[in-house]
Design a protein around this motif. Structure first.
Motif, short mmCIF file in Angstrom:
data_model
loop_
_atom_site.label_atom_id
_atom_site.label_comp_id
_atom_site.label_asym_id
_atom_site.label_seq_id
_atom_site.Cartn_x
_atom_site.Cartn_y
_atom_site.Cartn_z
N ASN A 55 0.19 4.94 5.60
CA ASN A 55 1.21 3.98 4.95
C ASN A 55 0.78 2.50 5.07
O ASN A 55 1.36 1.74 3.82
N GLN A 79 -1.38 2.17 1.90
CA GLN A 79 -0.71 2.28 0.64
C GLN A 79 0.22 1.00 0.38
O GLN A 79 0.29 0.60 -0.75
N LEU A 80 0.71 0.33 1.41
CA LEU A 80 1.39 -0.86 1.46
C LEU A 80 0.47 -2.01 0.90
O LEU A 80 0.62 -2.81 0.12
N LEU A 137 -2.30 -1.49 -1.01
CA LEU A 137 -2.53 -0.97 -2.31
C LEU A 137 -1.46 -1.65 -3.05
O LEU A 137 -1.50 -2.15 -4.22
N SER A 138 0.05 -1.53 -2.69
CA SER A 138 1.22 -2.00 -3.62
C SER A 138 1.03 -3.41 -3.81
O SER A 138 1.13 -3.96 -4.96
N LEU A 139 0.58 -4.18 -2.68
CA LEU A 139 0.31 -5.72 -2.92
C LEU A 139 -0.70 -5.94 -3.84
O LEU A 139 -0.50 -6.95 -4.89
N ARG A 192 -1.79 -4.29 -6.34
CA ARG A 192 -1.47 -3.87 -7.84
C ARG A 192 -0.48 -4.71 -8.04
O ARG A 192 -0.33 -4.96 -9.31
N LEU A 193 0.70 -5.21 -7.55
CA LEU A 193 1.46 -6.41 -7.82
C LEU A 193 0.72 -7.56 -8.09
O LEU A 193 1.08 -8.09 -9.25
N GLU A 248 -8.59 -1.91 -4.94
CA GLU A 248 -7.82 -1.04 -4.91
C GLU A 248 -8.43 0.41 -4.78
O GLU A 248 -7.97 1.36 -4.12
N ASN A 300 -8.02 2.98 -1.81
CA ASN A 300 -7.56 4.55 -2.26
C ASN A 300 -8.54 5.58 -1.48
O ASN A 300 -7.99 6.78 -1.01
#
Length: 296
Positions: A107, A110-111, A113-115, A117-118, A136, A140
């Motif tokens: 988790n 993944q957080l 990764l989200s940052l 990607r943003l 990224e 992953n």
């Protein structure tokens, strides 16, 4: 240990459950049916009154044609059963804890990764976007390991074959590849690998396949990438092969200048592996190493 010998002289004698246990019907785990057939029985039985466990061996002993003894040996195994239950409880708690750890690590990754990607979406610089995409993909490869370990019901290793399938699928989606022009194939033995080796191996494969996708093929050209991982005797072999343009002239793996090559060299050293590559109808990277993980 308790030993009981009961001689049954004729059918009018009292039964053992009447004589010894003062019961009106046979015991729940009565071995008599098999004993009269001459069969020895072995069984774990629980005494609810004394809260004890016993291991019972019941054996027929024929002294003559007219006289048969039935011998019952009971061993108190209560402490062994309690130790076994305690060990199983500890093992179960450990499995739950490990799964929770892998879930939380996954988790958190993944957080991140989200940052990333943003940040990538909000960047207009092509070089920055490319670097963020590379970060990224490396993250992953770690997420996939923890995801598999979390769903493996306490198993401490993951199927490397399944892992490579998932990693390749992610790279295909990440770079929007046209599978009609560039194909990624696998020849991977069904080997199970611990997290200590799966993560560096995953990042190595990620770097090599990404390099082939981005640099081995010219625009609108077709090609193939092969990932091969096998075990022979006590040695493990990784090969990543493409039929593209090959590595640039002057590429020096011993003194790499690019970040991707530096990461490769560092991880190969971490695995105590022997890497090599050749430019022959594309790039052929090889890595061999000895390790303590076992197939299962």
């Amino acid at each position: 240990m308790v030993e009981e010998k009961i001689a049954l002289k004729n059918r009018d004698d009292k039964k053992c459950y009447e004589l010894i246990y003062k019961l009106k019907s046979p015991c729940r785990h009565c071995p008599m049916d098999k004993l009269v057939q001459g069969i020895t029985t072995r069984m774990e039985i629980f005494d609810p009154a004394g809260v004890r466990w016993f291991y019972r061996i019941s054996t027929p002993v024929n002294l003559s044609e007219k006289k048969t003894y039935f011998q019952h040996l009971l061993v108190d195994i209560t402490e062994s059963k309690r130790n076994e239950e305690h060990a199983l409880s500890i093992s179960s708690e450990k499995d739950v804890l490990l799964r929770e750890i892998h879930h939380r690590v996954k988790n958190n990754l993944q957080l991140m990764l989200s940052l990333i990607r943003l940040q990538e979406l909000n960047s207009s610089d092509a070089s920055v976007k490319s670097n963020l995409k590379a970060i990224e993909n490396r993250l992953n490869s770690m997420v996939l390991v923890h995801e598999d370990l979390h769903s493996s019901a306490g198993h401490p290793k993951i199927s490397f074959k399944d892992y490579i399938d998932k990693l390749s699928d992610h790279l295909i989606r990440a770079y929007g590849m046209d599978m009609k022009s560039i194909k990624i194939k696998h020849e991977v033995d069904d080997i199970f690998m611990s997290i200590d080796y799966a993560i560096p191996m995953g990042i190595i494969i990620n770097e090599l396949v990404t390099n082939s996708i981005k640099h081995a093929f010219t625009a609108n050209s077709s090609g193939n990438i092969l990932v091969r991982f096998a075990k022979k005797d006590n040695k493990y072999f990784l090969e990543v092969i493409d039929d593209g343009t090959g590595l640039p002239e002057g590429t020096d793996f011993d003194n790499p200048k690019l970040l991707g090559m530096q990461i490769l060299k560092s991880l190969c050293s971490q695995l105590d592996g022997s890497p090599s590559y050749v430019n022959q109808n594309g790039c052929h990277f090889k890595l061999s190493f000895n390790h303590s993980f076992k197939d299962s």
